[in-house]
Each structure stands twice: as structure tokens, then as C-alpha cells.
Design an enzyme around this catalytic site. Sequence first.
Site, short mmCIF file in Angstrom:
data_model
loop_
_atom_site.label_atom_id
_atom_site.label_comp_id
_atom_site.label_asym_id
_atom_site.label_seq_id
_atom_site.Cartn_x
_atom_site.Cartn_y
_atom_site.Cartn_z
N HIS A 1 -3.69 -5.18 -0.13
CA HIS A 1 -3.43 -5.67 1.23
C HIS A 1 -3.46 -7.19 1.28
O HIS A 1 -4.54 -7.79 1.40
CB HIS A 1 -4.48 -5.11 2.20
CG HIS A 1 -4.25 -3.70 2.59
ND1 HIS A 1 -3.77 -3.34 3.83
CD2 HIS A 1 -4.41 -2.55 1.91
CE1 HIS A 1 -3.67 -2.02 3.89
NE2 HIS A 1 -4.05 -1.52 2.73
N GLN B 1 4.09 2.57 -2.53
CA GLN B 1 4.26 3.90 -3.13
C GLN B 1 5.59 4.53 -2.72
O GLN B 1 6.29 5.12 -3.55
CB GLN B 1 3.10 4.80 -2.71
CG GLN B 1 1.74 4.32 -3.20
CD GLN B 1 0.58 4.96 -2.45
OE1 GLN B 1 0.75 5.92 -1.71
NE2 GLN B 1 -0.62 4.40 -2.62
N CYS C 1 0.82 -1.20 0.00
CA CYS C 1 0.00 0.00 0.00
C CYS C 1 0.87 1.27 0.00
O CYS C 1 1.59 1.52 -0.95
CB CYS C 1 -0.98 -0.03 1.17
SG CYS C 1 -2.40 1.05 0.94
N PHE D 1 -3.97 7.00 -3.49
CA PHE D 1 -2.90 7.34 -4.42
C PHE D 1 -2.40 6.09 -5.13
O PHE D 1 -2.61 4.97 -4.66
CB PHE D 1 -1.75 8.04 -3.68
CG PHE D 1 -2.11 9.42 -3.19
CD1 PHE D 1 -1.73 10.55 -3.90
CD2 PHE D 1 -2.86 9.57 -2.03
CE1 PHE D 1 -2.07 11.82 -3.44
CE2 PHE D 1 -3.21 10.84 -1.57
CZ PHE D 1 -2.82 11.96 -2.29
N GLU E 1 -2.65 -9.10 3.68
CA GLU E 1 -3.10 -9.61 4.99
C GLU E 1 -4.62 -9.68 5.05
O GLU E 1 -5.19 -10.43 5.84
CB GLU E 1 -2.55 -8.72 6.11
CG GLU E 1 -3.37 -7.50 6.47
CD GLU E 1 -3.36 -6.42 5.42
OE1 GLU E 1 -4.17 -5.48 5.52
OE2 GLU E 1 -2.54 -6.48 4.49
#
Length: 365
Positions: free
Chosen positions: A341, A261, A257, A302, A343
Site C-alpha cells: 500500500h 492480483q 494490493c 493472497f 498510500e
Amino acid sequence: MIKQRQGIERAALVLEDGSIFEGEALGHRPASGVAAGEVVFNTALTGYQEVITDPSYAGQIITFTTTHIGNYGTTMVDNESEAPHARGVIVRDMARRRSNWRSESDLDDMLVAARLPGIGGIDTRRLTRLLRDAGSLKGAFGTADEASLLGAARAETGTGGVDLVSTVTTPKPYMFGDGKFAVVAYDFGIKTTILRCLAEIATVTVVPAGMGADEVIAMKPHGVFLSNGPGDPEMVTGATDAIRAIVEAGVPTFGICLGHQLLSRAFGGHTFKLPFGHHGGNHPVREVSTGKVEITSQNHNFCVDTDSLAAVAEITHVNLNDKTNEGMRLKKHRAFSVQYHPEAGPGPHDSRYLFTRFAELMESR
């Protein structure tokens, strides 16, 4: 037993474009009668507690597209952080009866205890369609008059150009788990479920977002993890310099995430804001090398520009909804990252294999 609320208190949601939605106040009632932030929508069918307590929602008001929220109550063990960092919650209908053997309290009681405002009775279908067409909008809701709410909405800064990571990161290092490898995890807004996944393979030292590379390298970790987090990656001061130094020192690195970036930006990648972001547990992502499609959990505003990574990275994953970048691997270094994600708290577990890949990368070192 059906919970009896203490009367219905009228409230309204007003967006910066002047749109007005009438509803009723839920959760915590701020003294000012106003809660303001950037309004986004989440499409997850379950996991409302995990969504609300995800630090990545700092600065945002969460709209749940699922119409009935709160039916299985809440339990402390499902919290993704010590306290919510979101600005508020918008729902169509909050359940008055909770029914689950794990339940410890009602969702409304949880919002009150966490001092998090909410508003119910909103036409979330209309609101979601508006956000899809116009993009994320700043908004304000509460019991104040509509003129005051409109002023608060238009005065709100949003999430672009704002450092939100500093509001959610840990103030000091701490340990989690007792696994085979030694991993340093940068806390840009890390979730508890991520720590549990890492703990299956490593003893994790969680460190503040601003910790320098020298201090991390001195710990001699087998690997470094770059966590999720809120807001604009360009505003996370000093992180890219630290990440570049760690990766160039040969330390295996895995980011998700915001971590994806920041790793991309550390090696020349560019980021931009999506119109209404990706928020939910049902986003299809294709792994480029195998063609396999994963249903993923996502929460970001983003995105990394794919073309900006061409010289330094191999694109590993692509979003099938809008073809945006969802993962990359650096060509000359032991580092990889994904935008979604793995997880999945909440969400499907299709992508849990990525933690195994991180372990394999550390093992090969």
C-alpha cells in the site's frame, strides 16, 4: 478523565482447532453472543482506526499485536471507509483514557457505534505465535458458551473461495478530487487515503467493481486505477476481462494490493493464499531495479506467483521477509502494480512515489 466501562462481561475466543482464549467483551455486543470470521494479526504500532475501517478486512477478525490499543482515541477524519467491514477486533489491553487533541471519541465507543464486536484481555502473543505456526484460522468470540463458539468457528467459510468485494464496493459511481488528470478508479474496497493521494494528481471517478470495460473506456480517462480490496481475487467475477480490455486499449493502468492480483490474473498470472498473510506497517520491500529498500504498509492474504508472470511481466519489487512478489510491470502494455500500500494509511510514506510514476505514465501517453 478515565472512562468507566459498564461492568466487565466475560467473553471467550475459540479457534477452529479448539484453542480457547478467555477475555472480556468490548464494543458492540451482538444479540447472538457470537462474532465469527478468519482470525489474522496486524503488526502496526499505530493507526488502529485506519486498520479497523480498511474494507480489505471484510470477513476477518483483526488481532492487534501491539499490546496497548486506543490511547489516542478516534476521529471521523481518520476513517478509511464509511463503516468497518471487519468481523471483529481482538486486543490485549484497550486504553481507558484517551489523550490526543484530535480525539473525538473512545475506541470502545467507536466500536459500539459501528456495531463491531471486540474482545480484550487476550494473550495476543500466544495467539499470534499460534497463527504464525498454523496459518490463519477461523474463529469465533463473544459471550456465548465455548461449545457454541467452537461450532461457529468451524462453520465459518473463511476468505478463500468467497466473493467479498461485492460486499464492500460502491453501488454507483461518484467523484473525488479535482486534479490535472482524469482517472477512473475501480472500487474493490478502496481506502479514503488512496483517494486523497490520487486527488493530488487527478479528478477521480470511482466506479463499482462490476463496471464493464466499454463503459470505462467511453469515459476517456487518462488512466485507470485498480484498488485494494478483500478476499480471493479468483472470486471477483468479470474483473479480469474488464481489466484486460482496458489495458489492451492502451489506457495507463496502476493497481495496488487486490488490484495487483487482478491485473496479474488478467494476463495469465496465478494467485495463491499465504499461510497467515501480510498485515502491518513494517514490511521491507526491495525495488529490483535500484536495490532500494522501502518499509511498506501491507494488508493481503493472497499473493501472485512470480513464475506465472515470467512471459508477460517484469518483476519490480520483492518482499525481503519471504521473497514473495510485491510488484510487476507488463512488458507490452502501459500497466504496473504493487502488492503493498503506497498510500500507507497507516504506515510509512516510503512508497508514495508510485503515484508520481502513475502521473508520469499518463503524461507520457
